[in-house]
Scaffold this motif. Structure first.
Motif, short mmCIF file in Angstrom:
data_model
loop_
_atom_site.label_atom_id
_atom_site.label_comp_id
_atom_site.label_asym_id
_atom_site.label_seq_id
_atom_site.Cartn_x
_atom_site.Cartn_y
_atom_site.Cartn_z
N GLU A 88 -6.88 24.92 -6.11
CA GLU A 88 -6.23 24.10 -5.09
C GLU A 88 -7.15 23.91 -3.90
OE1 GLU A 88 -1.88 25.19 -4.49
OE2 GLU A 88 -2.69 26.86 -5.60
N SER A 89 -6.74 23.04 -2.98
CA SER A 89 -7.54 22.93 -1.76
C SER A 89 -7.44 24.26 -1.03
CB SER A 89 -7.05 21.79 -0.88
OG SER A 89 -5.68 21.59 -0.99
N SER B 16 2.41 23.01 -14.24
CA SER B 16 2.91 22.08 -13.24
C SER B 16 2.49 20.65 -13.54
CB SER B 16 2.44 22.50 -11.85
OG SER B 16 1.04 22.53 -11.79
N MET B 17 1.72 20.45 -14.61
CA MET B 17 1.38 19.08 -14.97
C MET B 17 2.28 18.62 -16.10
SD MET B 17 -2.67 18.71 -14.87
CE MET B 17 -2.51 16.96 -15.00
N GLU C 182 12.71 20.19 -15.80
CA GLU C 182 12.06 20.54 -14.55
C GLU C 182 10.63 20.98 -14.80
OE1 GLU C 182 13.33 23.86 -11.70
OE2 GLU C 182 14.42 22.10 -11.05
N LEU C 183 9.74 20.59 -13.89
CA LEU C 183 8.36 21.05 -14.00
C LEU C 183 8.30 22.50 -13.55
CD1 LEU C 183 6.42 18.09 -12.41
CD2 LEU C 183 6.52 18.70 -14.80
N TYR C 184 7.34 23.22 -14.10
CA TYR C 184 7.13 24.58 -13.63
C TYR C 184 6.32 24.50 -12.35
CZ TYR C 184 5.50 29.35 -13.42
OH TYR C 184 5.23 30.62 -13.00
N ALA C 185 6.95 24.77 -11.24
CA ALA C 185 6.24 24.68 -9.96
C ALA C 185 5.85 26.08 -9.51
CB ALA C 185 7.11 24.02 -8.92
N ILE C 186 4.62 26.22 -9.01
CA ILE C 186 4.23 27.51 -8.43
C ILE C 186 4.90 27.59 -7.06
CG2 ILE C 186 2.31 28.96 -7.72
CD1 ILE C 186 0.51 27.31 -9.51
N PRO C 187 5.72 28.60 -6.82
CA PRO C 187 6.39 28.66 -5.52
C PRO C 187 5.41 28.99 -4.40
CG PRO C 187 6.84 30.64 -6.79
CD PRO C 187 6.04 29.74 -7.68
N GLY C 188 5.82 28.71 -3.18
CA GLY C 188 5.02 29.10 -2.02
C GLY C 188 3.76 28.28 -1.86
N SER C 189 2.86 28.78 -1.02
CA SER C 189 1.60 28.08 -0.81
C SER C 189 0.46 29.10 -0.77
CB SER C 189 1.67 27.25 0.47
OG SER C 189 2.23 28.02 1.50
N PRO C 190 -0.79 28.61 -0.88
CA PRO C 190 -1.93 29.53 -0.97
C PRO C 190 -2.03 30.46 0.25
CG PRO C 190 -2.60 27.28 -1.43
CD PRO C 190 -1.19 27.21 -0.96
N ARG D 65 2.99 34.86 -5.23
CA ARG D 65 3.51 33.61 -5.79
C ARG D 65 3.76 33.73 -7.29
NH1 ARG D 65 -0.43 28.84 -4.24
NH2 ARG D 65 1.38 27.55 -4.70
#
Lengths: 311, 350
Positions: free
Chosen positions: B42-43, B258-259, B268-276, B291
């Motif tokens: 990720e960024s 998540s893709m 539903e897509l599998y989303a990684i919760p939270g942020s880096p 996460r």
């Protein structure tokens, strides 16, 4: 899904002047309907006019020609300010760049409540605050965030703020112009899941503009493909991916990289050459088979029908 | 085969008013001749900083390479003086930057920008350099090269500009090409063309490529090997098939899950919760643990070492420890693992 039309777009044109004589036909005669409760995906390359279409529908631009009927009323013929406000409540927009679309000098509470203020939806400060907090919670943020400024948020959080702002006036139709393309992959999934959840809860209708085709297919019920200001193909999302007919759609689909190395090794790209079309007459937007529209000539239509016999 | 590039235990930090930001926290990888290594993340995961460090482009201050070595053909780039480095930069190692809109000089004709490196590094005369520039433009697929050389960047579209940036990078036949999200700003059809051009050129020149991207589709297309970065570290590295069909790290699972895939219609897509995480204060233990749905107690206490999965597949997660419970990756990831047998969790601790 009902086939009740929420939005009818008839022969919509948006031309921009370029220089003294030049005219850029950004949107050139679009015809399509958006049904209540569906997600309509609009895809195409940059410069094909998909964003302009979204912006023209919501009247950020005045259309050169054509009409946009929202619940049977023409949005572009409304002159009365009061009437216009009524439309603005029904139609909202989520913008592409979460960094540029939030005023850096306004607190989150004021950003989200701006629509409430304009439409006089909150009778006092406490109610205003309650609505804002409620909206923040809807999009997965919390009360503490209301007093912060946009720069204190990450890209994904900002996009959630953009969504909360759009929801503030309780619209029935939302135009999302590339809402996830500025976000990281893992955050994209969060935002897409949020959009889907809101649609289920509130019965929203979306126009989802994007160039990420795999995400568009995932979120959309129907998809329109644009090329140089014209719609070249329109069909159900699955049908479009399984039976693309217009050569441009084929080339677009063949260019999406998929996260699957085996598939990528055997990928065959299909190049689009506009001069391959049948030149005998002007192509028209025709229904090649039920609910599958393609921009083609009569000859091409026969060919498409042969290649893709009915369901 | 010998490694063209070897990065050992690289640490890069930035000193800010708030404290030290540890952007890269111990990265090891290598690139062979003619090979493409993709770095995904990720960024903020440190992938761009890593490549900038390779080129000696970390602004200092505030940035500095705290530790580690970067061996290019056996020579340590971190110990080189600026003067020596500028002889390698643009000649043996070239970089394709992310944004074609800003990486060209708007006041200079495109031809001159391509010829600049040729004249400086290869001591070519102007006319020879021009000949080469013409060849390069044709190589990257720009028609009317003669005319185009005399134009300014604003007369090019985004895709065309990126081709010019690639032509500049290729001008001196670099042995190593660093491509930092070279196609992110482009449309899919143009992206496909550019990737093809890069692959053709690689075949011809046998260059090694470090390809940075967050688009896993592009990775599947270009990479021989893949390194997944998270919070300044490589959490999983392996052959492209290992990473896509037999991923071991929960973060890799999250990225893949998540893709949406074109043939699945999950609700539903599998989303990684939270942020880096904040790299000013990197979390203790496994940086991804907060996460992760699969985090165990030890993840919050101790950092996992690189566990060996196979000869060229390594992952830093405690799930691979022999005492770890066997877990199944999320469903959306399992469907991708077509055919490949799931080995039991657990490998040799390193």
């Amino acid at each position: 899904m009902s086939k009740e039309k929420l939005l009818e777009i008839n022969n919509l044109k948006q031309h921009f002047k370029a220089g003294r004589k030049g005219v850029i036909k950004a949107v050139d005669g679009l015809n399509f309907d958006i049904y209540k409760g569906e997600t309509f995906g609009l895809v195409g390359e940059s410069g094909c006019g998909k964003s302009t279409t979204g912006r023209t529908i919501i009247r950020l631009y005045d259309a050169t020609d054509g009409e946009v009927l929202f619940n049977g009323e023409d949005v572009h013929s409304v002159k009365d300010k009061k009437e216009l406000k009524r439309f603005n409540r029904e139609m909202q927009m989520i913008f592409q760049d979460p960094y540029a679309s939030l005023n850096p000098r306004m607190k989150v509470e004021d950003i989200i409540a701006e629509g409430l203020d304009v439409h006089g939806l909150a009778s006092n400060d406490q109610e205003r605050k309650d609505i804002v907090v409620n909206l923040l919670e809807t999009v997965g943020l919390n009360e503490d965030h209301a007093n912060r400024y946009p720069h204190e948020f990450s890209g994904g959080q900002r996009q959630r703020l953009g969504i909360a702002r759009a929801l503030a006036v309780d619209p029935s139709f939302i135009i999302a112009d590339e809402p996830i393309s500025a976000l990281d992959v893992s955050i994209q999934a969060q935002v897409v899941n949020l959009l889907k959840k809101l649609q289920n809860e509130k019965g929203l209708t979306y126009l989802f503009i994007a160039h990420d085709l795999s995400m568009v297919k995932y979120i959309s019920d129907r998809i329109g493909v644009m090329y140089f200001g014209k719609m070249v193909e329109l069909a159900d999302a699955d049908d479009l991916y399984e039976n693309p007919m217009h050569p441009y759609t084929k080339s677009l689909l063949s260019a999406i990289p998929l996260p699957d190395p085996d598939y990528e090794r055997s990928r065959r790209r299909f190049n689009y050459d506009p001069s391959d079309h049948d030149q005998s007459e002007e192509p028209e937007f025709r229904e090649v088979r039920p609910d599958h529209w393609v921009l083609c000539t009569t000859k091409e239509m026969e060919k498409y029908q042969q290649d893709h016999p009915g369901k | 085969m010998d490694n063209l590039l070897e990065v050992n235990n690289l640490h890069v930090s930035f000193d800010t008013y708030g404290g030290e930001v540890k952007a890269v926290r111990g990265v090891d990888f290598s690139v062979k001749k003619g090979e493409t290594l993709a770095i995904v993340g990720e960024s903020g995961s440190g992938k761009s900083v890593t490549t900038k460090a390779l080129m000696g482009l970390i602004p200092s201050p505030p940035g500095r390479i705290k530790e580690g070595e970067i061996l290019f053909e056996g020579k340590d780039l971190t110990k080189m003086k600026d003067k020596e480095l500028s002889k390698i930069r643009g000649k043996d190692i070239a970089m394709i930057f992310q944004d074609p809109m800003t990486s060209l000089n708007p006041t200079m004709k495109v031809g001159n920008q391509i010829m600049e490196g040729l004249i400086k590094h290869q001591k070519k005369s102007r006319s020879d350099a021009k000949k080469r520039a013409l060849e390069l433009l044709e190589l990257v697929g720009i028609a009317n090269a003669e005319e185009r050389l005399k134009q300014y960047p604003h007369q090019f579209s985004g895709g065309m500009r990126q081709r010019v940036v690639i032509a500049i990078a290729l001008a001196c036949n670099p042995k190593l090409l660093l491509a930092d999200e070279p196609t992110t700003a482009l449309d899919v059809t143009i992206q496909a063309q550019i990737l093809e051009v890069m692959k053709d050129i690689q075949k011809e020149m046998e260059s090694g490529i470090v390809f940075i991207t967050h688009d896993l589709g592009v990775v599947a297309n270009v990479a021989d090997r893949v390194a997944v970065m998270y919070a300044g570290k490589i959490v999983e590295i392996g052959k492209v098939d290992d990473i896509f069909y037999n991923p071991k790290h929960p973060y890799t699972w999250g990225l893949l899950g998540s893709m949406p895939s074109l043939d699945s219609n999950d609700d539903e897509l599998y989303a990684i919760p939270g942020s880096p995480p904040d790299l000013m204060h990197p979390p203790k233990g496994d940086a991804f643990a907060p996460r992760s749905d699969f985090a165990m107690k030890i993840d919050f206490e101790q950092e996992p070492p690189m566990f060996k999965v196979s000869d060229d597949h390594y992952a830093a997660t405690w799930l691979l420890h022999e005492n770890a419970p066997a877990v199944q990756p999320p469903k959306s990831v399992q469907t991708r693992m077509k055919g490949t047998t799931q080995e039991s969790a657990g490998g040799d601790g390193v």
